[in-house]
Write an enzyme that holds these catalytic residues in place. Structure first.
Site, PDB file in Angstrom:
ATOM      1  CE  LYS A 209      18.778  26.564  13.115  1.00 10.98           C
ATOM      2  NZ  LYS A 209      18.606  26.008  12.555  1.00 10.98           N
ATOM      3  CG  PHE A 254      24.886  32.623   2.519  1.00  7.90           C
ATOM      4  CD1 PHE A 254      24.627  30.854   1.605  1.00  7.90           C
ATOM      5  CD2 PHE A 254      23.450  32.835   3.278  1.00  7.90           C
ATOM      6  CE1 PHE A 254      23.941  30.264   2.018  1.00  7.90           C
ATOM      7  CE2 PHE A 254      23.135  32.207   3.512  1.00  7.90           C
ATOM      8  CZ  PHE A 254      22.863  30.535   3.016  1.00  7.90           C
ATOM      9  CG  LEU A 255      30.161  37.295   0.263  1.00 11.07           C
ATOM     10  CD1 LEU A 255      31.270  37.932  -0.844  1.00 11.07           C
ATOM     11  CD2 LEU A 255      29.276  38.452   0.816  1.00 11.07           C
ATOM     12  N   GLY A 258      21.212  40.798  -3.344  1.00 16.54           N
ATOM     13  CA  GLY A 258      19.370  41.057  -4.062  1.00 16.54           C
ATOM     14  C   GLY A 258      18.731  41.855  -3.617  1.00 16.54           C
ATOM     15  N   GLY A 262      14.325  35.576   3.581  1.00 17.76           N
ATOM     16  CA  GLY A 262      14.018  35.372   4.061  1.00 17.76           C
ATOM     17  C   GLY A 262      13.027  33.653   4.876  1.00 17.76           C
ATOM     18  CB  CYS A 265      15.469  29.303   9.565  1.00 17.50           C
ATOM     19  SG  CYS A 265      14.370  28.253   9.035  1.00 17.50           S
TER      20      CYS A 265
HETATM   21  C1  UGA Z   1      18.777  28.796   6.862  1.00 14.61           C
HETATM   22  C2  UGA Z   1      20.325  28.021   7.247  1.00 14.61           C
HETATM   23  O1  UGA Z   1      21.537  27.888   6.245  1.00 14.61           O
HETATM   24  C3  UGA Z   1      20.634  26.276   7.823  1.00 14.61           C
HETATM   25  O2  UGA Z   1      21.659  26.075   8.343  1.00 14.61           O
HETATM   26  C4  UGA Z   1      19.357  26.641   9.370  1.00 14.61           C
HETATM   27  O3  UGA Z   1      19.645  25.261   9.967  1.00 14.61           O
HETATM   28  C5  UGA Z   1      18.031  26.468   8.826  1.00 14.61           C
HETATM   29  O4  UGA Z   1      17.850  28.110   7.707  1.00 14.61           O
HETATM   30  C6  UGA Z   1      17.053  26.689   9.989  1.00 14.61           C
HETATM   31  O5  UGA Z   1      17.217  27.694  10.599  1.00 14.61           O
HETATM   32  O6  UGA Z   1      16.452  25.632  10.029  1.00 14.61           O
HETATM   33  P1  UGA Z   1      17.201  28.515   5.345  1.00 14.61           P
HETATM   34  O7  UGA Z   1      16.063  28.657   5.958  1.00 14.61           O
HETATM   35  O8  UGA Z   1      16.759  27.013   4.585  1.00 14.61           O
HETATM   36  O9  UGA Z   1      18.247  27.855   5.590  1.00 14.61           O
HETATM   37  O10 UGA Z   1      17.430  29.184   4.118  1.00 14.61           O
HETATM   38  P2  UGA Z   1      18.957  29.820   2.619  1.00 14.61           P
HETATM   39  O11 UGA Z   1      19.457  28.947   2.204  1.00 14.61           O
HETATM   40  O12 UGA Z   1      19.930  29.767   4.260  1.00 14.61           O
HETATM   41  O13 UGA Z   1      18.658  30.579   2.763  1.00 14.61           O
HETATM   42  C7  UGA Z   1      18.308  32.330   3.334  1.00 14.61           C
HETATM   43  C8  UGA Z   1      17.659  33.211   2.731  1.00 14.61           C
HETATM   44  O14 UGA Z   1      18.651  33.981   2.086  1.00 14.61           O
HETATM   45  C9  UGA Z   1      17.284  32.701   1.258  1.00 14.61           C
HETATM   46  O15 UGA Z   1      15.799  33.921   1.241  1.00 14.61           O
HETATM   47  C10 UGA Z   1      18.361  33.144   0.105  1.00 14.61           C
HETATM   48  O16 UGA Z   1      17.419  33.638  -0.954  1.00 14.61           O
HETATM   49  C11 UGA Z   1      18.803  33.950   0.878  1.00 14.61           C
HETATM   50  N1  UGA Z   1      20.108  34.326   0.479  1.00 14.61           N
HETATM   51  C12 UGA Z   1      21.075  33.584   0.698  1.00 14.61           C
HETATM   52  C13 UGA Z   1      20.769  35.199  -0.132  1.00 14.61           C
HETATM   53  O17 UGA Z   1      19.812  36.735  -0.004  1.00 14.61           O
HETATM   54  N2  UGA Z   1      21.771  35.738  -0.810  1.00 14.61           N
HETATM   55  C14 UGA Z   1      22.823  34.664  -0.747  1.00 14.61           C
HETATM   56  O18 UGA Z   1      23.623  34.472  -0.874  1.00 14.61           O
HETATM   57  C15 UGA Z   1      22.411  33.510  -0.325  1.00 14.61           C
END
Ligand code: UGA
Length: 438
Positions: A209, A254-255, A258, A262, A265
């Protein structure tokens, strides 16, 4: 199967509803009376697409109940523990108070043959420690660890059709067999979809995890570091991401460069992982995560700097329209939200910050009442000196630059998610700034 879910937050409420959807008889337990009352009415206490429909269906069918009384968990074959592990108030480590407390208060209501299944994200070593607590209680219950990978905004889909399941089982073979067969039964319909399953030990399950979240955070900070280099070389990070993303070994997801990551998690998980590795005498193995965190936090200030520069270094008294407050679209969660942080920093510089979000205004106001929140996008933009896109909701991504030009006082925009086509904004007379873009 009778199942209980302890903790009904972003993780537990969805897990409880998903378990009911899979055909189980579920009780969700939470100490928060208002949350339990809302869930009992079939209402989601937070924004999560698809959850209200699932709650209503299964509260009505009688397969899903909620309660504040731990004794109502009694008689369940599996007890999922889904309480939070926030960053501790005193340091970087995870606060285990809620997990420890939930298991301590659950134990008197368990008996032999029942399985306590941890879903919370915990420091590696916690499951072994808690297994000893369970064994010493004499209840006869067993412990297993089953980390959760759901993303907010996609939580229902991720729960019903996850990309993998991980079962962390106790070291004794007979106990492992009992726990595995109960978990296989609980997730039967999910496994029938062909979902990959990794059956492993406690430590691996716990590490899977945090390693997954650390990898995702690293990927985002990597591209944001490239954005910093792009800014001083005149390169364009979006094209760079497209080009390296075509390499299947790297991948484009995830690339997105910006304002950075946040939420409840990624930020706290990389800090807790660092703290745990240091406790284990292996701090150097994940020391790079401190740099990942630092790059991430620098991007927030970079966005603020762009806004200030566009205002000729005179932010005081200027109206800044902030589009987005949630940490990402399709969520009302503002925990460690880069968007809210940027808004608060700009307010601290004396700007008049007018902020909007389709779902996250109430949560933002509870934390930062000093901002001027507006429900409507048009009101937020009206007479603004500069616009900042910080959370890329569709309603902001597809704005028409010519239309918005007619609302604002100054055609200046900072695109903190690199969501717009710079040419179309410039063609409509805007001064456009992205992050790491020409
Ligand atoms: C994340 C993980 O993706 C899940 O797999 C995990 O279960 C979860 O944490 C957890 O530990 O419970 P989450 O916090 O819902 O999920 O959000 P993400 O979709 O991962 O995005 C995280 C942050 O990264 C957001 O602020 C998003 O805007 C940012 N992000 C994402 C970027 O800045 N660039 C990207 O290319 C992708």
């Amino acid at each position: 199967m009778r199942v209980s879910v302890i903790g009904c937050g972003y993780l537990g409420a969805v897990h409880a509803a998903a378990m009911a959807e899979l055909g189980h008889d579920v009780v969700g337990i939470d100490v928060d009376e208002r949350k339990v009352a809302a869930l009992t009415r079939g209402e989601a206490p937070f924004f999560e697409p698809g959850l209200p429909e699932l709650l209503t269906a299964h509260v009505e069918s009688g397969r899903l109940r909620f309660s504040t009384r731990m004794e109502d968990a009694a008689g369940s074959r599996i007890h999922f523990v889904a309480v939070g592990t926030p960053q501790s108030k005193t340091g970087n480590q995870a606060d285990m108070t809620y997990v420890d407390g939930a298991i301590a208060s659950l134990l008197p209501h368990t008996t032999a043959g029942e399985i306590i299944v941890g879903k919370s994200t915990v420091p590696v070593g916690s499951a072994s420690r808690l297994a000893a607590v369970v064994a010493e209680s004499g209840s006869g219950a067993l412990l297993a660890w089953n980390p959760e990978f759901l993303r907010e905004g996609w939580a229902v889909k991720d729960s019903l059709a996850p990309d993998r399941l991980v079962f962390g089982l106790p070291p004794e073979p007979e106990q492992a067999e009992v726990a595995e067969s109960a978990l296989r039964e609980a997730y039967g319909p999910v496994l029938d979809l062909g979902t990959p399953l990794v059956v492993t030990d406690f430590a691996t399950a716990e590490l899977v995890k945090v390693a997954a979240n650390a990898f995702l955070a690293t990927k985002i900070s990597f591209i944001n570091a490239m954005a910093e280099i792009a800014e001083v070389t005149g390169a364009d990070v979006t094209q760079l991401a497209d080009a390296i993303g075509h390499d299947e070994r790297i991948g484009r997801r995830f690339l997105g460069a910006g304002v950075g990551f946040g939420g409840g998690c990624l930020p706290k998980d990389i800090r807790a992982f660092t703290a745990r590795a240091e406790e284990l005498g292996r701090g150097e193995s994940v020391a790079f995560l401190k740099e990942i965190d630092a790059i991430n936090l620098r991007r927030r200030q970079r966005v603020v700097d762009h806004v200030v520069e566009l205002l000729d270094d005179q932010p005081h008294g200027k109206t800044v329209a902030v589009l987005g407050l949630a940490f990402k679209p399709h969520s009302d969660d503002v925990r460690d939200s880069p968007a809210l942080d940027v808004a608060v920093r700009l307010k601290g510089l004396g700007a008049h910050v007018r902020a909007t979000d389709p779902e996250a205004i109430a949560n933002s106001r509870a934390l930062h009442p000093q901002l001027d929140y507006r429900e409507s996008l048009e009101e937020t933009l009206d007479g603004a000196d500069v616009v900042v896109l910080v959370t890329e909701w569709d309603e902001y991504r597809y704005l028409d630059p010519a239309h918005v030009a007619g609302l604002v006082a100054g055609r200046r925009i900072v695109d903190a998610r690199n969501s717009y086509d710079p040419q179309s904004w410039r063609a409509a007379g805007w001064t456009y700034r992205g992050l790491g873009r020409r």
